[in-house]
Write a protein that holds these residues in place. Structure first.
Motif, PDB file in Angstrom:
ATOM      1  N   LEU A  29      12.525  24.492 -18.158  1.00  0.00           N
ATOM      2  CA  LEU A  29      13.303  24.615 -17.519  1.00  0.00           C
ATOM      3  C   LEU A  29      13.401  25.422 -16.351  1.00  0.00           C
ATOM      4  O   LEU A  29      13.894  25.412 -15.116  1.00  0.00           O
ATOM      5  CB  LEU A  29      14.693  24.377 -17.963  1.00  0.00           C
ATOM      6  CG  LEU A  29      14.982  23.476 -19.032  1.00  0.00           C
ATOM      7  CD1 LEU A  29      16.478  23.162 -19.588  1.00  0.00           C
ATOM      8  CD2 LEU A  29      14.801  22.009 -18.641  1.00  0.00           C
ATOM      9  N   ARG A  30      12.969  26.881 -16.895  1.00  0.00           N
ATOM     10  CA  ARG A  30      12.987  28.079 -15.903  1.00  0.00           C
ATOM     11  C   ARG A  30      11.808  27.767 -14.945  1.00  0.00           C
ATOM     12  O   ARG A  30      11.694  28.035 -13.875  1.00  0.00           O
ATOM     13  CB  ARG A  30      12.756  29.105 -16.766  1.00  0.00           C
ATOM     14  CG  ARG A  30      14.034  29.749 -17.492  1.00  0.00           C
ATOM     15  CD  ARG A  30      13.778  31.048 -18.004  1.00  0.00           C
ATOM     16  NE  ARG A  30      12.923  31.205 -19.321  1.00  0.00           N
ATOM     17  CZ  ARG A  30      13.484  31.020 -20.646  1.00  0.00           C
ATOM     18  NH1 ARG A  30      14.740  30.553 -20.791  1.00  0.00           N
ATOM     19  NH2 ARG A  30      12.699  30.765 -21.748  1.00  0.00           N
ATOM     20  N   CYS A  31      10.599  27.260 -15.748  1.00  0.00           N
ATOM     21  CA  CYS A  31       9.420  26.923 -14.921  1.00  0.00           C
ATOM     22  C   CYS A  31       9.688  25.894 -13.599  1.00  0.00           C
ATOM     23  O   CYS A  31       9.386  26.232 -12.394  1.00  0.00           O
ATOM     24  CB  CYS A  31       8.461  26.251 -15.644  1.00  0.00           C
ATOM     25  SG  CYS A  31       6.880  25.862 -14.751  1.00  0.00           S
ATOM     26  N   VAL A  32      10.413  24.884 -14.117  1.00  0.00           N
ATOM     27  CA  VAL A  32      10.586  23.872 -12.869  1.00  0.00           C
ATOM     28  C   VAL A  32      11.690  24.483 -11.830  1.00  0.00           C
ATOM     29  O   VAL A  32      11.493  24.202 -10.826  1.00  0.00           O
ATOM     30  CB  VAL A  32      11.192  22.703 -13.473  1.00  0.00           C
ATOM     31  CG1 VAL A  32      11.865  21.626 -12.436  1.00  0.00           C
ATOM     32  CG2 VAL A  32      10.167  21.870 -14.545  1.00  0.00           C
ATOM     33  N   ALA A  33      12.732  25.242 -12.497  1.00  0.00           N
ATOM     34  CA  ALA A  33      13.624  25.771 -11.466  1.00  0.00           C
ATOM     35  C   ALA A  33      13.081  26.783 -10.400  1.00  0.00           C
ATOM     36  O   ALA A  33      13.275  26.574  -8.949  1.00  0.00           O
ATOM     37  CB  ALA A  33      14.709  26.452 -12.304  1.00  0.00           C
ATOM     38  N   SER A  34      11.958  27.461 -10.762  1.00  0.00           N
ATOM     39  CA  SER A  34      11.396  28.406  -9.851  1.00  0.00           C
ATOM     40  C   SER A  34      10.460  27.744  -8.957  1.00  0.00           C
ATOM     41  O   SER A  34      10.395  27.951  -7.704  1.00  0.00           O
ATOM     42  CB  SER A  34      10.355  29.297 -10.683  1.00  0.00           C
ATOM     43  OG  SER A  34       9.336  28.676 -11.189  1.00  0.00           O
ATOM     44  N   LEU A  35      10.137  26.368  -9.271  1.00  0.00           N
ATOM     45  CA  LEU A  35       9.092  25.551  -8.360  1.00  0.00           C
ATOM     46  C   LEU A  35      10.130  24.941  -7.466  1.00  0.00           C
ATOM     47  O   LEU A  35       9.971  24.805  -6.244  1.00  0.00           O
ATOM     48  CB  LEU A  35       8.489  24.404  -9.154  1.00  0.00           C
ATOM     49  CG  LEU A  35       7.605  24.876 -10.221  1.00  0.00           C
ATOM     50  CD1 LEU A  35       6.924  23.851 -11.061  1.00  0.00           C
ATOM     51  CD2 LEU A  35       6.158  25.358  -9.369  1.00  0.00           C
ATOM     52  N   ILE A  36      11.373  24.507  -7.795  1.00  0.00           N
ATOM     53  CA  ILE A  36      12.113  23.783  -6.727  1.00  0.00           C
ATOM     54  C   ILE A  36      12.841  25.002  -5.755  1.00  0.00           C
ATOM     55  O   ILE A  36      12.956  24.600  -4.689  1.00  0.00           O
ATOM     56  CB  ILE A  36      13.390  23.475  -7.627  1.00  0.00           C
ATOM     57  CG1 ILE A  36      12.852  22.274  -8.513  1.00  0.00           C
ATOM     58  CG2 ILE A  36      14.627  22.891  -6.791  1.00  0.00           C
ATOM     59  CD1 ILE A  36      14.008  21.363  -9.138  1.00  0.00           C
ATOM     60  N   ALA A  37      13.045  26.133  -6.505  1.00  0.00           N
ATOM     61  CA  ALA A  37      13.276  27.316  -5.442  1.00  0.00           C
ATOM     62  C   ALA A  37      12.267  27.426  -4.278  1.00  0.00           C
ATOM     63  O   ALA A  37      12.497  27.922  -3.216  1.00  0.00           O
ATOM     64  CB  ALA A  37      13.434  28.539  -6.329  1.00  0.00           C
ATOM     65  N   ALA A  38      11.097  27.131  -4.609  1.00  0.00           N
ATOM     66  CA  ALA A  38       9.970  27.353  -3.504  1.00  0.00           C
ATOM     67  C   ALA A  38       9.743  26.319  -2.683  1.00  0.00           C
ATOM     68  O   ALA A  38       9.189  26.305  -1.492  1.00  0.00           O
ATOM     69  CB  ALA A  38       8.482  27.343  -4.379  1.00  0.00           C
ATOM     70  N   THR A  39      10.658  25.335  -2.700  1.00  0.00           N
ATOM     71  CA  THR A  39      10.682  24.093  -1.889  1.00  0.00           C
ATOM     72  C   THR A  39      11.423  24.684  -0.559  1.00  0.00           C
ATOM     73  O   THR A  39      11.345  24.050   0.560  1.00  0.00           O
ATOM     74  CB  THR A  39      11.767  22.833  -2.273  1.00  0.00           C
ATOM     75  OG1 THR A  39      12.853  23.281  -2.836  1.00  0.00           O
ATOM     76  CG2 THR A  39      10.650  22.426  -3.632  1.00  0.00           C
ATOM     77  N   GLU A  40      12.193  25.801  -0.727  1.00  0.00           N
ATOM     78  CA  GLU A  40      12.890  26.377   0.524  1.00  0.00           C
ATOM     79  C   GLU A  40      11.896  26.856   1.224  1.00  0.00           C
ATOM     80  O   GLU A  40      11.879  26.985   2.692  1.00  0.00           O
ATOM     81  CB  GLU A  40      13.919  27.365   0.163  1.00  0.00           C
ATOM     82  CG  GLU A  40      14.970  26.899  -0.822  1.00  0.00           C
ATOM     83  CD  GLU A  40      15.727  27.995  -1.272  1.00  0.00           C
ATOM     84  OE1 GLU A  40      15.502  29.146  -0.721  1.00  0.00           O
ATOM     85  OE2 GLU A  40      16.792  27.521  -2.089  1.00  0.00           O
ATOM     86  N   ARG A  41      10.539  26.959   1.143  1.00  0.00           N
ATOM     87  CA  ARG A  41       9.516  27.809   1.969  1.00  0.00           C
ATOM     88  C   ARG A  41       8.446  26.714   2.052  1.00  0.00           C
ATOM     89  O   ARG A  41       7.867  26.893   3.420  1.00  0.00           O
ATOM     90  CB  ARG A  41       8.910  28.907   1.058  1.00  0.00           C
ATOM     91  CG  ARG A  41       9.828  30.043   0.677  1.00  0.00           C
ATOM     92  CD  ARG A  41       9.254  31.134   0.106  1.00  0.00           C
ATOM     93  NE  ARG A  41       8.394  31.956   1.012  1.00  0.00           N
ATOM     94  CZ  ARG A  41       8.823  33.163   1.441  1.00  0.00           C
ATOM     95  NH1 ARG A  41      10.068  33.492   1.144  1.00  0.00           N
ATOM     96  NH2 ARG A  41       8.244  33.548   2.107  1.00  0.00           N
ATOM     97  N   LEU A  42       8.186  25.607   1.434  1.00  0.00           N
ATOM     98  CA  LEU A  42       7.329  24.817   1.960  1.00  0.00           C
ATOM     99  C   LEU A  42       7.516  23.402   1.135  1.00  0.00           C
ATOM    100  O   LEU A  42       8.161  23.194  -0.002  1.00  0.00           O
ATOM    101  CB  LEU A  42       5.856  25.169   1.487  1.00  0.00           C
ATOM    102  CG  LEU A  42       5.628  25.301  -0.040  1.00  0.00           C
ATOM    103  CD1 LEU A  42       4.013  25.274  -0.148  1.00  0.00           C
ATOM    104  CD2 LEU A  42       6.193  26.310  -0.823  1.00  0.00           C
ATOM    105  N   PRO A  43       6.853  22.271   1.686  1.00  0.00           N
ATOM    106  CA  PRO A  43       7.043  20.942   1.125  1.00  0.00           C
ATOM    107  C   PRO A  43       6.528  20.973  -0.371  1.00  0.00           C
ATOM    108  O   PRO A  43       5.378  21.079  -0.446  1.00  0.00           O
ATOM    109  CB  PRO A  43       6.558  20.113   1.997  1.00  0.00           C
ATOM    110  CG  PRO A  43       6.418  20.826   3.383  1.00  0.00           C
ATOM    111  CD  PRO A  43       6.223  22.207   3.027  1.00  0.00           C
ATOM    112  N   LEU A  44       7.152  20.565  -1.338  1.00  0.00           N
ATOM    113  CA  LEU A  44       6.597  20.419  -2.716  1.00  0.00           C
ATOM    114  C   LEU A  44       7.166  19.564  -3.391  1.00  0.00           C
ATOM    115  O   LEU A  44       8.588  19.456  -3.535  1.00  0.00           O
ATOM    116  CB  LEU A  44       6.635  22.027  -3.179  1.00  0.00           C
ATOM    117  CG  LEU A  44       6.138  22.377  -4.650  1.00  0.00           C
ATOM    118  CD1 LEU A  44       5.458  23.708  -4.893  1.00  0.00           C
ATOM    119  CD2 LEU A  44       7.188  22.242  -5.677  1.00  0.00           C
ATOM    120  N   ASP A  45       6.535  18.908  -4.236  1.00  0.00           N
ATOM    121  CA  ASP A  45       7.064  18.081  -5.306  1.00  0.00           C
ATOM    122  C   ASP A  45       6.474  18.335  -6.804  1.00  0.00           C
ATOM    123  O   ASP A  45       5.730  19.068  -6.765  1.00  0.00           O
ATOM    124  CB  ASP A  45       6.946  16.586  -5.024  1.00  0.00           C
ATOM    125  CG  ASP A  45       5.461  16.318  -5.037  1.00  0.00           C
ATOM    126  OD1 ASP A  45       4.627  16.903  -5.198  1.00  0.00           O
ATOM    127  OD2 ASP A  45       5.345  14.832  -4.791  1.00  0.00           O
TER     128      ASP A  45
END
Length: 320
Positions: free
Chosen positions: A19-35
């Motif tokens: 959950l912590r890993c995925v949360a950090s990835l979702i936070a990165a979507t503010e800087r670039l398109p990512l799924d």
């Protein structure tokens, strides 16, 4: 806007780490398109169900059992459409700008197939993030545990503050071109756990791609999450995977020599950890280690020193 990057996380009973890993990835979507694609290898701890809290941002791929890390990555990449794929362990969280930095580097260096960040633990201490391509002399030294006495003989380097081309980057976290990954057939399905990152990078190098380390991109790695849950099995798998990858890349003669040297290596490791068993701080880890070393020794005796000479599963396959 189509994602520039797809993050593939291979999960096996990782609990809150996932959950912590995925949360950090979702936070990165503010800087670039990512799924985000999470490949679950038959977890029983409720971690796949917990992903529902993230909604449709996360795609879940459930396998029929624990296929191992490399096969899980292959499953995840088949679900990707983005030109770049971030591979990471569920016990890794990325710094807010790390993925963007890695992506900028790949876009500026079109012959680099994969780039890895600087890994640190939760206290900020550097972890092994990359290494040089293995050679027979260094591997023989490792079999006699000389890397414990002479650190320069270690299979790789812990970290560096300089950008540098390397032999391999750790599979705990790296960004790769999907085209390069597909060109070499993806991860080797014959490797259940460990050294699949080394194998992939060596194959990329042979195919003309470079492997790079980018220290200004940082990721935080708790380390050993899955291994600690099944330490004895993971140690045995590690020995077999190492011998398989060495034979594959250094040749049959080197593979047979290193397989034969596994017997004295296990004796030395048994003596070392046996001496540590009585110490409270080492007892919990020493038990599974000693059992694993005895299993490797028994297998070597049965097979006349050829432990790990083949894995019996298919090698790399086409990834499109």
């Amino acid at each position: 806007m189509k994602p520039a990057v797809t993050a593939v996380v291979v999960n096996w009973n990782s609990g809150d780490d996932l959950l912590r890993c995925v949360a950090s990835l979702i936070a990165a979507t503010e800087r670039l398109p990512l799924d985000v694609v999470v490949v679950d290898n038959g977890s029983s701890d409720g971690s796949p169900e917990a992903l529902d809290a993230f909604g449709d941002v996360v795609s879940l791929v459930e396998t029929e059992g624990n296929l191992g890390f490399g096969s899980g990555v292959n499953r995840g990449v088949r679900r990707c459409a983005a030109p770049y794929v971030l591979v990471l362990n569920p016990d890794v969280t990325v710094a807010p700008d790390a993925i963007e930095r890695l992506l900028d580097y790949l876009e500026a260096n079109d012959r680099v197939g994969v780039v890895g960040p600087r890994l640190v633990d939760e206290r900020g201490q550097a972890q092994r993030s990359f290494g040089r391509a293995p050679g027979l002399a260094g591997e023989i030294c490792r079999k006699f545990l000389l890397h414990l006495v002479f650190p320069f003989l270690k299979f790789g380097c812990r970290a560096s503050r300089r950008r540098t081309p390397v032999g391999w980057v750790t599979g705990a976290c790296f960004l790769m071109r999907r085209s390069a990954f597909g060109a070499v057939g993806g991860m080797d399905d014959a490797i259940f756990m460990y050294y699949e990152d080394v194998d992939l990078c060596l194959r990329l190098g042979k195919a003309g791609w470079s492997v790079a380390y980018l220290p200004e991109a940082c990721a935080f790695h708790a380390g050993g999450g899955s291994s600690k849950k099944a330490l004895e099995r993971m140690l045995v798998e590690g020995v077999a995977s190492h011998l398989y990858v060495m034979k594959k890349h250094l040749g049959d003669h080197a593979g047979r020599l290193l397989a034969a040297l596994t017997f004295p290596e296990m004796v030395l490791r048994t003596l070392l950890w046996g001496s540590l068993f009585s110490l409270p701080g080492f007892r919990k880890e020493a038990g599974p280690r000693l059992k694993a070393y005895s299993r490797v020794l028994a297998a070597g005796i049965r097979d006349r020193g050829r432990f790990g000479s083949g894995r019996g599963r298919a090698g790399p396959k086409e990834i499109s």
